[in-house]
Design a protein around this motif. Sequence first.
Motif, mmCIF file in Angstrom:
data_model
loop_
_atom_site.group_PDB
_atom_site.id
_atom_site.type_symbol
_atom_site.label_atom_id
_atom_site.label_comp_id
_atom_site.label_asym_id
_atom_site.label_seq_id
_atom_site.Cartn_x
_atom_site.Cartn_y
_atom_site.Cartn_z
ATOM 1 N N VAL A 33 25.885 23.747 54.703
ATOM 2 C CA VAL A 33 26.124 24.406 53.471
ATOM 3 C C VAL A 33 27.234 23.380 52.903
ATOM 4 O O VAL A 33 27.229 23.117 51.862
ATOM 5 C CB VAL A 33 26.619 25.764 53.626
ATOM 6 N N GLY A 34 28.188 22.993 53.866
ATOM 7 C CA GLY A 34 29.230 22.175 53.530
ATOM 8 C C GLY A 34 30.159 21.400 54.592
ATOM 9 O O GLY A 34 30.068 22.010 55.451
ATOM 10 N N SER A 85 41.698 15.102 50.896
ATOM 11 C CA SER A 85 40.486 15.545 51.439
ATOM 12 C C SER A 85 39.090 14.801 50.896
ATOM 13 O O SER A 85 39.278 14.471 49.434
ATOM 14 C CB SER A 85 40.615 16.864 51.453
ATOM 15 N N VAL A 86 38.119 14.889 51.294
ATOM 16 C CA VAL A 86 36.778 14.301 51.076
ATOM 17 C C VAL A 86 35.919 15.493 51.483
ATOM 18 O O VAL A 86 35.610 15.715 52.697
ATOM 19 C CB VAL A 86 36.218 12.977 51.333
ATOM 20 N N SER A 87 35.178 16.525 50.541
ATOM 21 C CA SER A 87 34.258 17.247 51.304
ATOM 22 C C SER A 87 32.809 17.368 50.122
ATOM 23 O O SER A 87 32.862 16.622 49.134
ATOM 24 C CB SER A 87 34.782 18.641 50.511
ATOM 25 N N ARG A 88 31.830 17.536 50.927
ATOM 26 C CA ARG A 88 30.621 17.714 50.286
ATOM 27 C C ARG A 88 29.756 19.146 50.321
ATOM 28 O O ARG A 88 29.846 19.733 51.290
ATOM 29 C CB ARG A 88 29.629 16.587 51.345
ATOM 30 N N ASN A 89 29.341 19.505 49.051
ATOM 31 C CA ASN A 89 28.775 20.846 48.916
ATOM 32 C C ASN A 89 27.567 20.643 48.903
ATOM 33 O O ASN A 89 26.936 19.985 47.912
ATOM 34 C CB ASN A 89 29.420 21.328 47.582
ATOM 35 N N TYR A 90 26.554 21.367 49.879
ATOM 36 C CA TYR A 90 25.007 21.306 49.615
ATOM 37 C C TYR A 90 24.456 22.312 49.031
ATOM 38 O O TYR A 90 23.194 22.408 49.052
ATOM 39 C CB TYR A 90 24.784 20.961 50.979
ATOM 40 N N VAL A 96 23.420 25.046 39.814
ATOM 41 C CA VAL A 96 24.480 24.662 40.917
ATOM 42 C C VAL A 96 23.836 23.427 41.690
ATOM 43 O O VAL A 96 22.707 23.955 42.261
ATOM 44 C CB VAL A 96 24.976 25.950 41.709
ATOM 45 N N LYS A 97 24.337 22.337 41.627
ATOM 46 C CA LYS A 97 23.847 21.230 42.189
ATOM 47 C C LYS A 97 24.957 20.843 43.246
ATOM 48 O O LYS A 97 26.077 20.945 43.337
ATOM 49 C CB LYS A 97 23.738 20.168 41.303
ATOM 50 N N PRO A 98 24.220 20.055 44.472
ATOM 51 C CA PRO A 98 25.346 19.602 45.461
ATOM 52 C C PRO A 98 26.319 18.434 44.787
ATOM 53 O O PRO A 98 25.831 17.804 43.921
ATOM 54 C CB PRO A 98 24.220 18.649 46.441
#
Length: 298
Positions: A211-212, A229-234, A240-242
């Motif tokens: 998920v993230g 911070s560096v974050s990735r949302n899947y 709503v896109k990654p």
Amino acid sequence: SLTIAPIVEVAASPNLQNSSNIPNEDSQIAELSDINLFSPERFSGLDEVESGLRGTAGVRGQLQFDDKKYVEWLFGQAYQENDQSPFPISSATDANYSDYIGRLAFKYNWLDISYSFRLDRQTFAPTSNEINTRIDYKPFTMEVTYVALKDEPLFGDRKEVFGTTNIEINKNWSWNFNGREDLGSSTTTSSSTTPSSITAFDLLNASSGTVGVGTGLIYHNECIMVTSSVSRNYISDLDVKPSTTIAVNLVLKNFGNPTTTPSSEAQLTAPGSEKTTTNSNGILIDNPPAATFNPSTN
């Protein structure tokens, strides 16, 4: 020392219906858990309220061996006279009595383990399980939560694991990594949202998988705290896109920021890795709380 405390709580108010003229924006999280079992008003926010005659009966207990060595437990059941109340106390509809709610926690120096559960009031089959493990062994801190839900009134069926790791590099610097993993597709049957609305609960389990995730560095001293911070949302659903987010936050401590925490406790949150006290647990609640699923803190 051994402490056993039976608890009985009764609350009464006019049996009112929540007005349809008030949009429900801040009371969508409605989950009965060990955190709010003995609360007279369990809705978060002000847009919806519980009404009528209601009560809770249960017991708390603790067996303490030392300051940082103990076992504690909680078990109880809630009742509401108004079986049409918007607050879901049971997976069954039109229910006056809730499922059985409980929590068992164990602490031994640097290790904390807690198990929160919800049992069907007729079959005693588990419908909610949350296991939270925290290791605080300087300079290393790790917290992992596993949540499994079945026919839960707010979150439907769900299995997830999420956690965070923090390492203190020195007295001023620390490194953080966190993430959330969906272990299987689920359905959401929230009784507090309309079918046409799209909420975080709907998006988090569109399909199984990551998920993230997120990572970052934290610097703090007596005056400031800087979080990069560096974050990735899947998450991917409709429009709503990654996405990837890079952020730098500066906090001036002497201005009284209420969220300022020491580096060993700082939580960088990747999209989708929030604990929605839950909850549980943890489960995407407002961390509550903890909750967030089942929120772990009040």
